[in-house]
Design an enzyme around this catalytic site. Structure first.
Site, mmCIF file in Angstrom:
data_model
loop_
_atom_site.group_PDB
_atom_site.id
_atom_site.type_symbol
_atom_site.label_atom_id
_atom_site.label_comp_id
_atom_site.label_asym_id
_atom_site.label_seq_id
_atom_site.Cartn_x
_atom_site.Cartn_y
_atom_site.Cartn_z
ATOM 1 N N LYS A 21 138.103 5.469 37.855
ATOM 2 C CA LYS A 21 137.460 5.715 39.145
ATOM 3 C C LYS A 21 136.779 7.085 39.143
ATOM 4 O O LYS A 21 135.618 7.213 39.528
ATOM 5 C CB LYS A 21 138.508 5.638 40.260
ATOM 6 C CG LYS A 21 137.946 5.483 41.638
ATOM 7 C CD LYS A 21 139.066 5.402 42.681
ATOM 8 C CE LYS A 21 139.817 4.086 42.623
ATOM 9 N NZ LYS A 21 141.065 4.116 43.423
ATOM 10 N N ARG A 90 142.938 9.510 46.160
ATOM 11 C CA ARG A 90 142.852 8.182 45.558
ATOM 12 C C ARG A 90 143.368 8.162 44.121
ATOM 13 O O ARG A 90 143.005 8.994 43.305
ATOM 14 C CB ARG A 90 141.392 7.714 45.549
ATOM 15 C CG ARG A 90 140.667 7.974 46.834
ATOM 16 C CD ARG A 90 139.171 7.741 46.721
ATOM 17 N NE ARG A 90 138.811 6.361 46.429
ATOM 18 C CZ ARG A 90 137.574 5.966 46.147
ATOM 19 N NH1 ARG A 90 136.592 6.855 46.091
ATOM 20 N NH2 ARG A 90 137.325 4.705 45.899
ATOM 21 N N GLY A 99 145.206 -2.615 42.970
ATOM 22 C CA GLY A 99 146.234 -2.667 44.000
ATOM 23 C C GLY A 99 147.604 -2.190 43.558
ATOM 24 O O GLY A 99 148.566 -2.289 44.305
ATOM 25 N N MET A 101 148.477 0.947 42.501
ATOM 26 C CA MET A 101 148.827 2.327 42.853
ATOM 27 C C MET A 101 148.289 2.668 44.238
ATOM 28 O O MET A 101 147.769 1.824 44.926
ATOM 29 C CB MET A 101 148.312 3.262 41.770
ATOM 30 C CG MET A 101 149.101 3.072 40.474
ATOM 31 S SD MET A 101 148.635 4.241 39.229
ATOM 32 C CE MET A 101 146.923 3.864 39.035
ATOM 33 N N ARG A 335 132.571 0.155 38.837
ATOM 34 C CA ARG A 335 133.104 0.015 37.481
ATOM 35 C C ARG A 335 132.501 -1.244 36.893
ATOM 36 O O ARG A 335 131.998 -2.111 37.617
ATOM 37 C CB ARG A 335 134.630 -0.074 37.493
ATOM 38 C CG ARG A 335 135.107 -1.354 38.122
ATOM 39 C CD ARG A 335 136.610 -1.404 38.294
ATOM 40 N NE ARG A 335 136.873 -2.350 39.369
ATOM 41 C CZ ARG A 335 137.872 -2.270 40.232
ATOM 42 N NH1 ARG A 335 138.725 -1.282 40.167
ATOM 43 N NH2 ARG A 335 138.007 -3.166 41.165
ATOM 44 N N HIS A 451 159.967 -23.652 17.303
ATOM 45 C CA HIS A 451 159.296 -24.630 16.461
ATOM 46 C C HIS A 451 158.191 -25.346 17.225
ATOM 47 O O HIS A 451 157.046 -25.453 16.775
ATOM 48 C CB HIS A 451 160.330 -25.635 15.938
ATOM 49 C CG HIS A 451 159.728 -26.738 15.123
ATOM 50 N ND1 HIS A 451 159.365 -27.945 15.678
ATOM 51 C CD2 HIS A 451 159.388 -26.793 13.822
ATOM 52 C CE1 HIS A 451 158.847 -28.710 14.740
ATOM 53 N NE2 HIS A 451 158.841 -28.039 13.602
ATOM 54 N N SER A 779 147.727 -14.463 -1.044
ATOM 55 C CA SER A 779 147.580 -14.801 0.356
ATOM 56 C C SER A 779 148.770 -14.198 1.089
ATOM 57 O O SER A 779 149.928 -14.457 0.730
ATOM 58 C CB SER A 779 147.549 -16.321 0.537
ATOM 59 O OG SER A 779 147.479 -16.618 1.915
ATOM 60 N N GLY A 781 151.479 -13.949 3.550
ATOM 61 C CA GLY A 781 152.220 -14.786 4.497
ATOM 62 C C GLY A 781 152.841 -13.839 5.506
ATOM 63 O O GLY A 781 153.974 -13.393 5.369
ATOM 64 N N CYS A 847 147.322 -16.095 5.570
ATOM 65 C CA CYS A 847 147.581 -17.332 6.288
ATOM 66 C C CYS A 847 148.744 -17.043 7.232
ATOM 67 O O CYS A 847 149.395 -16.027 7.128
ATOM 68 C CB CYS A 847 147.927 -18.465 5.339
ATOM 69 S SG CYS A 847 149.292 -18.109 4.248
ATOM 70 N N TYR A 867 139.293 -13.195 3.397
ATOM 71 C CA TYR A 867 139.245 -14.201 4.463
ATOM 72 C C TYR A 867 140.535 -14.193 5.266
ATOM 73 O O TYR A 867 141.563 -13.673 4.818
ATOM 74 C CB TYR A 867 139.020 -15.616 3.881
ATOM 75 C CG TYR A 867 140.179 -16.131 3.063
ATOM 76 C CD1 TYR A 867 141.234 -16.815 3.679
ATOM 77 C CD2 TYR A 867 140.242 -15.920 1.688
ATOM 78 C CE1 TYR A 867 142.302 -17.268 2.945
ATOM 79 C CE2 TYR A 867 141.320 -16.371 0.943
ATOM 80 C CZ TYR A 867 142.344 -17.049 1.570
ATOM 81 O OH TYR A 867 143.420 -17.489 0.847
HETATM 82 P P1 ADP Z 1 141.738 1.005 45.136
HETATM 83 O O1 ADP Z 1 141.861 1.587 43.798
HETATM 84 O O2 ADP Z 1 142.954 0.271 45.595
HETATM 85 O O3 ADP Z 1 140.450 0.245 45.304
HETATM 86 P P2 ADP Z 1 140.455 3.204 46.454
HETATM 87 O O4 ADP Z 1 140.839 4.566 46.054
HETATM 88 O O5 ADP Z 1 139.187 2.686 45.895
HETATM 89 O O6 ADP Z 1 141.669 2.240 46.154
HETATM 90 O O7 ADP Z 1 140.393 3.166 48.017
HETATM 91 C C1 ADP Z 1 140.345 1.966 48.716
HETATM 92 C C2 ADP Z 1 139.202 1.951 49.703
HETATM 93 O O8 ADP Z 1 139.295 3.052 50.575
HETATM 94 C C3 ADP Z 1 137.853 2.111 49.046
HETATM 95 O O9 ADP Z 1 137.325 0.908 48.655
HETATM 96 C C4 ADP Z 1 137.020 2.689 50.153
HETATM 97 O O10 ADP Z 1 136.451 1.669 50.899
HETATM 98 C C5 ADP Z 1 138.018 3.464 50.951
HETATM 99 N N1 ADP Z 1 137.814 4.871 50.663
HETATM 100 C C6 ADP Z 1 138.329 5.612 49.688
HETATM 101 N N2 ADP Z 1 137.895 6.880 49.734
HETATM 102 C C7 ADP Z 1 137.062 6.950 50.780
HETATM 103 C C8 ADP Z 1 136.267 7.976 51.349
HETATM 104 N N3 ADP Z 1 136.248 9.203 50.834
HETATM 105 N N4 ADP Z 1 135.530 7.689 52.418
HETATM 106 C C9 ADP Z 1 135.549 6.453 52.945
HETATM 107 N N5 ADP Z 1 136.279 5.432 52.459
HETATM 108 C C10 ADP Z 1 137.020 5.674 51.388
HETATM 109 MG MG MG Z 2 138.746 0.857 45.081
#
Ligand code: ADP
Ligand code: MG
Ligand code: MG
Length: 895
Positions: A21, A90, A99, A101, A335, A451, A779, A781, A847, A867
């Site tokens: 990120k 974040r 989702g 962390m 990403r 098996h 070969s 194994g 193999c 191979y």
């Molecule tokens: P995840 O990795 O679970 O996607 P993010 O860190 O991307 O978590 O945060 C989740 C959501 O929170 C982002 O998709 C964004 O919409 C919102 N968000 C994060 N940082 C900001 C920010 N600085 N301003 C506005 N919205 C934010």
């Molecule tokens: Mg996100």
């Protein structure tokens, strides 16, 4: 030490340091895209924190310095009472862990700055309190560890009281009340007040993000996705922009192409008057992204331009998170997006056509396991299904058929044209015919290397194993599910080898066009996906150095392997040539009391085996066929001890004391071994039982001779298993050479063949130089080499302690699935070097299961093998991976 980097300082190639990120936020910032300013605390800081449990020295000062610069840039102070700067804190690791962390938004709000925020928003108190209650909720649950339902219930309760459906229908007074409720909940659950001090909020949230690296679900996810446990996460501090300030604001997610099909277009969801998490949390109904054009044309157009910029820059499908604040677009994340196997192939070709990437890069962007997914027929997930059990996904695919509980029935029923699923508690080599006849195999015991699993994968047969909630009663020909319902012989079941699910009744199956294409079915050619696959396969074939052969024991398998692009057979096992109706001949051989009896048994086997070899060499005409002389311990061919004892007892009663059963029982006792894997097998059999290997060599060479006379070009390679020392090889080779000259004399045909050995014992590795003097090929194994090197027996360890080893991270993946490069791989390398030093033209292959494993294939290419050999169905996968390995110049990690 530098721990903190401004968004302007990083780039997309710094995922190790900044997390995915953070690296991409920096990349977008430097591309001039509208990213709210901020900075990233590196993964190094996280690792230091996780090691010591405390924030590393100097981090605090660095954060202060960066925060001060951010405040200057924004012209606001964090949490200022009159005009607060707010930030999000974040998480973001090198590999995306969706989702898994934590992220906290609106950090910097407190009882006073909430007023400042409202004042600055033109007196919009509703917006300010909405932001505050969000902070309390996220901070309370992720930083303070309060169960999220505490907050959800309070919110839902309030909505109910007010008789409204959505959070946007709550008034400012309602939100004020909610803030009070949340603060009270925090005090009650933690014994202290919500921290009002903005910097303390920031530091606590940072710590919580670091800690979230080690939550149970994050640990589990990493294990499943094979993400290393010690990477740590970065923390991104990003100034807040707001999508929750009214109808001219909102937040959304988007893809630059359809991640399911790969088609180009506008894919995504948008939610008006909302903050980040709301879109994915399903709080209100989102609208399709295309609707944004109607809602806010200017923002929409800018988003499209931005998406185009990103695609051209990343040269790949991007996924995006964005927010619109009063009509202004802000980019919050991008990403390279995850995609289905189908989309991966399509997109790679599209990008070549758009001149964004070259063909090498396209081949690097698709994987063998994606290709494998495209090759297996699949159940229609839309269809109605009754799941009755969950087992292990041992061999992918979707199979439907009538349940049968023994191999004979499987063969009989399938001969009369019925699809069957062979259900067993576990399978043994005797079940092979039944497994071949069945569409799928289901067992209630045994793991992924049992098996059933190994054989099924080898044949490309769908298999679910270890479905232990099923009570399989083979004698009564039925099984009972956990809820007590009975599935009897003839009842239709469906098994999904890709997910391990077992269903009652028939689940509709969708065909794989890709397999039909490999099979040469012209009807498949029009399919766009097939076109993409064919194109990338062509490039991979043109690129690869490594040859690809197949493991095949029958003419049918050999023919299929050839259609799938195999350039020979790397392993033709001969065990099955001793099974079925030939078993009694093998028994005769084992109980023979004189040389004459032994020779008679061998001569009876000879013509049968000659026919077998004739068929296989014919199917692979013009290509090498490596035939392994008999390998498994002989007792595997003998009847079961208990059954035999009963029979002998019955015969004793009748006064028959001299039956074949008596002799067999004696043999079973005599041949019993405590560790059969380390016992009388492989070359040891050839040495101990005179004439056995010679018979097999004769069968091979007579078949070759006959084919030459028919104008064919057979290329047999005779392979001796389990050699530890050169003397063993010399001893059996003398016999083979003698047989060859006899056959040449008898037929007048000049033979062309090779004699080589398997390298599957550590001792053979150490003696590889000597052995190469007498072997024309090696070969590896790697199954035996793995078990002999680690000193564990494959049949035993998986069920007993492998899961503990995987849990404790002793290995990330089973060394039977993917070659243990650091240990077994070193042995392979040693043997390659010593062998080639002794015999420069030594031919080298592998193999065994690893020959079809993507990671292992890259290793075998790098170590210089000629191979790999794998099951026919894996051949296209191996071709692709060998091509990818050759094209791997600049592989980027886009996980
Ligand atoms: P995840 O990795 O679970 O996607 P993010 O860190 O991307 O978590 O945060 C989740 C959501 O929170 C982002 O998709 C964004 O919409 C919102 N968000 C994060 N940082 C900001 C920010 N600085 N301003 C506005 N919205 C934010
Ligand atoms: Mg996100
Ligand atoms: Mg072996």
């Amino acid at each position: 030490m530098t721990y903190v980097y401004d968004f302007t300082e990083g780039s997309k190639d710094q995922k190790d340091l900044l997390g995915g990120k953070g690296a991409n936020l920096a990349e977008m910032t430097n591309l001039g895209l509208p990213v709210p300013p901020g900075f990233t605390i590196s993964t190094e800081a996280c690792r230091a924190y996780l090691e010591t449990g405390g924030m590393p020295d100097g981090l605090d000062d660095e954060v202060s310095a960066h925060l001060a610069r951010l405040e200057d840039k924004m012209g606001k102070r964090l949490g200022d009472a009159d005009d607060p700067l707010l930030v999000s804190v974040r998480s973001g690791a090198k590999f995306s862990m969706p989702g898994m962390m934590e992220t906290v938004l609106n950090v910097g709000l407190n009882d006073r700055s909430v007023q400042g925020l409202a004042a600055k928003a033109g007196g919009d108190e509703r917006f300010a309190y909405d932001s505050y209650r969000r902070l309390l909720q996220m901070f309370g649950s992720t930083v303070l560890g309060i169960e999220p339902h505490v907050f959800h219930e309070a919110l839902d309760g309030l909505k109910e009281e007010r008789g409204v459906k959505n959070d946007v229908d709550l008034t400012v007074d309602d939100l004020r009340e909610l803030v009070t409720t949340y603060k009270t909940a925090i005090r009650e659950h933690t014994g202290r007040d919500f921290p009002q001090e903005p910097r303390e909020q920031l530091d606590m949230a940072t710590r919580a993000v670091f800690d979230s690296w080690n939550t149970d679900r994050a640990v589990l996810y990493r294990r499943q996705e094979r993400i290393p446990a010690d990477l740590g996460t970065a923390v991104n501090i990003c100034s807040m922009v707001f999508g929750n300030g009214g109808e001219d604001s909102g937040t959304g997610v988007a893809f630059t192409r359809d991640p399911a099909s790969g088609s180009q277009g506008i894919y995504g969801d948008y939610l008006q008057n909302a903050q980040g998490e709301d879109v994915v949390a399903g709080i209100r109904n989102t609208v399709p992204l295309a609707d944004l054009e109607r809602i806010d044309k200017a923002a929409y157009d800018e988003l499209l331009r931005t998406m185009q910029t990103l695609e051209e820059h990343y040269k790949d499908l991007c996924d995006i998170e964005f927010t619109v604040e009063h009509g202004k677009l802000w980019m919050l994340q991008t990403r390279v997006g995850k995609r289905t196997a189908e989309a991966a192939f399509r997109i790679a070709c599209q990008l070549v056509d758009q001149d964004l990437i070259d063909a090498d890069e396209a081949v690097r962007r698709v994987t063998g396991s994606q290709l494998a997914q495209l090759m297996f027929p699949r159940f229609d997930t839309e269809a109605e299904r009754v799941k009755v059990a969950q087992g292990m996904n041992a061999s992918p695919g979707a199979a439907v058929g009538k349940a049968v509980f023994d191999s004979n029935t499987a063969v009989e029923w399938s001969d009369r044209g019925e699809g069957v699923i062979l259900v067993r508690r576990e399978t043994n080599p005797d079940d092979l015919r039944g497994m071949v006849a069945a569409r799928g195999i289901l067992t209630s015991r045994g793991g992924k290397t049992s098996h059933a699993a190994v054989v099924a994968r080898g044949m490309g047969r769908t298999c679910v194993c270890g479905a232990d909630s099923l009570d399989v009663d083979v004698k009564a020909k039925r099984m009972t599910t956990a809820d007590g319902s009975v599935i009897a012989e003839g009842d239709v079941i469906s098994i999904d080898g890709t997910t391990g699910e077992v269903f009652a009744g028939e689940v509709p199956v969708v065909d794989s066009f890709v397999v039909r294409h490999f099979e040469g079915d012209e009807a498949a050619e029009g399919d766009e996906l097939v076109g993409a696959v064919a194109r990338l396969m062509d490039h991979a074939d043109g690129r690869r150095r490594l040859g690809v052969r197949a493991n095949a024991d029958t003419p049918e398998d050999a023919a299929r392997a050839r259609r799938f692009g195999a350039e020979g057979i790397g392993l033709c096992r001969t065990e099955h040539m001793f099974l079925g109706d030939r078993k009694s001949l093998v028994e005769d051989l084992i109980v023979a009391e004189s040389t004459e009896e032994q020779e008679a048994a061998l001569s009876a086997l000879l013509p049968m085996q000659r026919d077998d070899f004739h068929g296989i060499l014919e199917a692979m005409d013009g290509l090498p066929v490596t035939i392994r002389l008999i390998d498994p311990p002989l007792h595997e061919f003998l009847p079961d001890y208990t059954d035999l004892s009963v029979q002998v007892a019955l015969e004793d009663e009748r006064g028959n004391r001299d039956s074949k059963h008596h002799k067999l029982l004696g043999a079973v006792k005599r041949l019993h071994e405590a560790n059969p894997m380390l016992g009388l097998r492989g070359v040891r059999l050839g040495i101990v039982i005179p004439g056995l290997f010679a018979m097999q060599a004769r069968a091979i060479l007579e078949a070759a001779s006959a084919l030459i006379r028919e104008g064919r070009d057979p290329q047999p390679e005779i392979m001796i298993p389990l050699v530890a020392t050169v003397q063993e090889l010399e001893l059996v080779k003398v016999d083979i050479v003698r047989v060859a000259s006899e056959v040449e004399d008898e037929t007048g045909v000049k033979l062309k063949f090779k004699v080589g050995t398997m390298i599957e014992l550590p001792r053979a590795v150490m003696a590889a130089g000597d052995i190469a003097e007498h072997a024309e090929f090696f070969s590896f194994g790697t199954n035996d080499l793995t078990q002999m090197t680690w000193g564990f027996s494959r049949d035993d360890v998986e069920a007993s302690f492998f899961s503990t080893y995987l849990d404790k991270g002793i290995f990330g993946v089973s060394p039977f699935e993917s070659l243990d490069v650091d240990g077994v791989g070193k042995l392979v390398r040693t043997a390659v070097e010593a062998g080639r030093a002794a015999r420069p033209d030594l031919h080298l292959g592998v193999c065994g299961e690893h020959g079809g494993d993507p990671d292992s294939i890259h290793f075998f290419d790098e170590v210089g093998l000629d191979y790999v050999s794998c099951s026919p169905f894996r051949v296209p996968v191996a071709r692709l991976e060998a091509g990818r390995s050759a094209a791997a110049g600049a592989v980027s990690d886009s996980a």
